[in-house]
Scaffold this motif. Structure first.
Motif, short mmCIF file in Angstrom:
data_model
loop_
_atom_site.label_atom_id
_atom_site.label_comp_id
_atom_site.label_asym_id
_atom_site.label_seq_id
_atom_site.Cartn_x
_atom_site.Cartn_y
_atom_site.Cartn_z
N LEU A 161 -76.73 -59.32 100.00
CA LEU A 161 -76.28 -58.90 101.33
C LEU A 161 -75.49 -57.60 101.21
O LEU A 161 -74.59 -57.50 100.36
N PRO A 162 -75.78 -56.60 102.04
CA PRO A 162 -74.99 -55.36 102.00
C PRO A 162 -73.61 -55.60 102.61
O PRO A 162 -73.48 -56.38 103.56
N TYR A 163 -72.60 -54.99 102.06
CA TYR A 163 -71.28 -55.10 102.68
C TYR A 163 -70.47 -53.84 102.41
O TYR A 163 -70.75 -53.10 101.45
N THR A 164 -69.47 -53.62 103.23
CA THR A 164 -68.55 -52.49 103.05
C THR A 164 -67.14 -53.04 103.13
O THR A 164 -66.82 -53.79 104.06
N THR A 165 -66.30 -52.68 102.17
CA THR A 165 -64.92 -53.17 102.18
C THR A 165 -64.13 -52.43 103.26
O THR A 165 -64.58 -51.41 103.78
N SER A 166 -62.92 -52.95 103.54
CA SER A 166 -62.07 -52.31 104.56
C SER A 166 -61.71 -50.88 104.15
O SER A 166 -61.37 -50.06 104.98
N SER A 167 -61.82 -50.59 102.85
CA SER A 167 -61.49 -49.24 102.38
C SER A 167 -62.72 -48.33 102.35
O SER A 167 -62.66 -47.21 101.87
N GLY A 168 -63.86 -48.85 102.84
CA GLY A 168 -65.05 -48.00 102.93
C GLY A 168 -65.94 -48.02 101.70
O GLY A 168 -66.89 -47.24 101.58
N TYR A 169 -65.67 -48.94 100.76
CA TYR A 169 -66.46 -49.04 99.52
C TYR A 169 -67.70 -49.89 99.81
O TYR A 169 -67.58 -51.05 100.20
N SER A 170 -68.90 -49.31 99.65
CA SER A 170 -70.14 -50.04 99.97
C SER A 170 -70.78 -50.61 98.72
O SER A 170 -70.80 -49.96 97.67
N ASN A 171 -71.33 -51.81 98.86
CA ASN A 171 -71.97 -52.44 97.71
C ASN A 171 -72.88 -53.57 98.21
O ASN A 171 -73.06 -53.75 99.41
N TRP A 172 -73.41 -54.34 97.26
CA TRP A 172 -74.22 -55.51 97.58
C TRP A 172 -73.48 -56.76 97.15
O TRP A 172 -72.78 -56.74 96.13
N MET A 173 -73.64 -57.80 97.93
CA MET A 173 -72.96 -59.06 97.64
C MET A 173 -74.01 -60.12 97.30
O MET A 173 -75.02 -60.26 98.00
N HIS A 174 -73.78 -60.86 96.20
CA HIS A 174 -74.70 -61.94 95.83
C HIS A 174 -74.53 -63.11 96.80
O HIS A 174 -73.40 -63.46 97.17
N CYS A 175 -75.65 -63.74 97.13
CA CYS A 175 -75.59 -64.95 97.98
C CYS A 175 -76.62 -65.96 97.45
O CYS A 175 -77.82 -65.68 97.43
N PHE A 176 -76.13 -67.09 96.97
CA PHE A 176 -76.98 -68.15 96.43
C PHE A 176 -76.95 -69.36 97.36
O PHE A 176 -75.89 -69.69 97.91
N ILE A 177 -78.10 -70.00 97.53
CA ILE A 177 -78.13 -71.31 98.18
C ILE A 177 -78.49 -72.31 97.08
O ILE A 177 -79.54 -72.17 96.43
N TYR A 178 -77.61 -73.27 96.86
CA TYR A 178 -77.84 -74.27 95.82
C TYR A 178 -78.08 -75.63 96.48
O TYR A 178 -77.24 -76.12 97.23
N ASP A 179 -79.25 -76.20 96.21
CA ASP A 179 -79.58 -77.53 96.75
C ASP A 179 -79.19 -78.61 95.76
O ASP A 179 -79.73 -78.67 94.65
#
Length: 243
Positions: A161-179
């Motif tokens: 998931l793309p995200y940007t921190t409150s300080s304007g730093y952009s990156n990608w965030m891992h997101c796992f769904i574990y069953d």
């Protein structure tokens, strides 16, 4: 002790020993402790089950103001009584899931992260016994579960998931769904919790994951530290500009 039990015990010891050796190479100690941000810690509890490493995680209680119902590691903000980051992680784990500090074999501290409240969050890695029975504090924790550590490099259900921190730093965030098939429940593991779980799995297994990561895997230590310092610099610049 029966032969099968003895074999299990030997396997458990060898899995632990291999992980210990890898983790100690990545121990940052108190290298980042003096950075001028509010401090917090989380415990990354490793447990060996059926010859495989697993991570223990919690689900935050729904009545909490911050991140209700989200998956996280036991942990929280540093208090005046805490000697260091390890103390914070162990105290919080005891308060949240009834894990006694003397029942944790602390191995190391890994490169920290910064949460959305701009706390410097230190991950403390430790082994716990597979016989540990969590007693969740209902004010803070609604559930406790374990995930095979390997899931964080070879997931069945993953997205970035793309995200940007409150300080304007952009990156990608891992997101796992574990069953969790035994319990017929699915857990969403993302954000800083997923970030720490991935780093831990990369360190211990030394394998390329099945998804993209923001690290130079041939120089994981320096790469993880550089990524953190870039994030810290963006947060610190914003703090200074707000003064």
């Amino acid at each position: 002790m029966a032969a099968a039990e003895r074999q299990d015990e030997l396997e458990r010891k060898s899995v632990k020993e291999a992980a210990r050796l890898r983790l100690r190479e990545f121990d940052v100690g108190d290298k980042f402790s003096r950075l001028p941000l509010a401090k917090a810690s989380v415990l990354l509890p490793l447990v060996v089950r059926e010859g495989r490493l697993h991570l223990l995680l919690t689900v935050r209680a729904m009545q909490l103001r911050r991140s209700p119902g989200e998956v996280c590691f036991p942990g929280g903000k540093r208090e005046a009584i805490d000697k260091d980051e390890i103390d914070t992680a162990l105290r919080e784990a005891k308060e949240e899931v009834g894990l006694q500090p003397e029942k944790v074999e602390v191995i190391c501290r890994l490169v920290p992260g910064i949460d959305k409240m701009n706390h410097l969050v230190t991950p403390v890695v430790g082994f716990i016994e597979d016989t540990f029975q969590a007693t969740p504090n209902p004010d803070e924790v609604s559930d406790v579960f374990v995930v095979p550590l390997e899931y964080f490099i070879k997931p069945l259900n993953y997205k970035a998931l793309p995200y940007t921190t409150s300080s304007g730093y952009s990156n990608w965030m891992h997101c796992f769904i574990y069953d969790d098939h035994e319990r017929k429940t699915s857990f969403k593991i993302w954000g800083l919790t997923a970030h720490f779980a991935v780093l831990l799995a990369l360190i211990i297994f030394g394998k390329r994951p099945t998804f993209e990561v923001d690290y130079d895997l041939d120089n994981l230590i320096s790469s993880a530290e550089n990524n953190f310092m870039n994030l810290y610099a963006s947060v610190y610049e914003r703090k200074k500009s707000n003064l």
